[in-house]
Design an enzyme around this catalytic site. Structure first.
Site, short mmCIF file in Angstrom:
data_model
loop_
_atom_site.label_atom_id
_atom_site.label_comp_id
_atom_site.label_asym_id
_atom_site.label_seq_id
_atom_site.Cartn_x
_atom_site.Cartn_y
_atom_site.Cartn_z
CG HIS A 203 -0.33 -0.09 2.55
ND1 HIS A 203 0.44 0.92 3.08
CD2 HIS A 203 -0.36 -1.07 3.50
CE1 HIS A 203 0.85 0.59 4.28
NE2 HIS A 203 0.40 -0.62 4.57
CB CYS A 211 1.18 -3.91 5.18
SG CYS A 211 -0.40 -4.57 5.79
#
Length: 298
Positions: A203, A211
């Site tokens: 992201h 992440c």
């Protein structure tokens, strides 16, 4: 050699997960034909479909496939951030593809992430080619956890293993995001009945717990390449997460560390996945929880 290890990890603060809009679903189309032996010549003629009908059916399938993919692209471009990414990056990315003799309408991509080096590679090929070429390497902006895969919800770890991109989120809490298909079967077996967690994304922004944050500028390119590939009918975009660049010499050193003593058997098998791509420039698919076998993608 077993890939499944029952490992305890101290609990960590839960990650902030990305739960915006997402797009998923199967893009697999299978066309089945059957033939029966018929003794009667007349019956044979009656039972065999006319060539014209077959052509029409095939045309309808092709139109439906193209229409679905085109609809995906157009729907993505209705979102402001994707529209901005298209305006900022599309011309440059098409030029990058042409430099490597790749066509936008045939594009397929493959992603490789390396945790220790904080790098994400993007590779590309035409759908009628068997091997990938390196397009770009992006620096990962921030990270959490240590070497070794994710085990359970809240441990703050970034996964390691073989996955696919399974969600596109044009309205992410972190600008744009691509969902990773964690947990896979090996992750589920390793979690030993505990919640393995989920919601792992590549992201934007520069904050993370588990992440891969790439910054907004970089995720525009990465996200757009994935949209272009899906729009070119790539139904599965593979993404491999490695603890480090797994040359044999580097692996031998890593096996002597504290993490290596815990994850050694797993890393030895994961190194085969790394080496397969190094040798073939085509990713193998990890399809078994015990040992590794390969299925060529594309």
């Amino acid at each position: 050699m077993s890939l499944v290890r029952s490992l305890e990890a101290p609990p960590a603060n839960p990650g902030q997960f990305d739960r915006g809009f997402s797009f998923s679903g199967s893009d697999d189309y299978e066309y089945f034909t059957t033939e029966k032996n018929v003794h009667s010549k007349n019956k044979s003629r009656l039972m065999q479909p006319k060539k014209g009908i077959i052509c029409i059916l095939l045309s309808m399938i092709s139109i439906a496939m193209f229409g679905q993919q085109n609809t995906f692209l157009e729907k993505q471009k209705t979102y402001a951030r994707v529209k901005s990414a298209w305006k900022n990056c599309h011309v440059e990315l098409v030029s990058l593809l042409k430099k490597h003799h790749l066509e936008e309408k045939k594009l397929q991509i493959f992603l490789r992430a390396f945790k220790k080096e904080d790098e994400l590679e993007v590779w590309g090929k035409n759908s009628d080619s068997k091997t990938f070429v390196h397009l770009r390497t992006y620096k990962i902006c921030a990270k959490s956890g240590s070497l070794g895969s994710k085990i359970q919800q809240g441990d703050g770890q970034v996964p390691e293993g073989v996955y696919t991109i399974d969600r596109f989120n044009p309205a992410s809490s972190y600008y744009l995001s691509l969902g990773v298909s964690y947990p896979n079967k090996i992750d589920l077996a390793r979690s030993a009945g505990k919640d393995p967690g989920g919601d792992i994304f590549i992201h934007g922004e520069c904050v993370t717990i588990g992440c891969l944050p790439m910054t907004n500028e970089k995720i525009e390119e990465i996200y757009l390449l994935a949209v272009m590939a899906k729009s070119a009918q790539q139904s599965n975009i593979p993404v491999h997460f490695f603890p480090f660049r797994m040359e044999k010499a580097q692996l031998e050193l890593a096996l002597k560390t504290k993490e290596g003593k815990l994850w050694g058997d797993f890393w030895k098998n994961l190194q085969l996945v790394y080496q397969y791509f190094e040798d073939n420039k085509a990713p193998g698919t990890w399809v078994k929880g015990e040992g590794i076998s390969y299925k060529r993608n594309g």
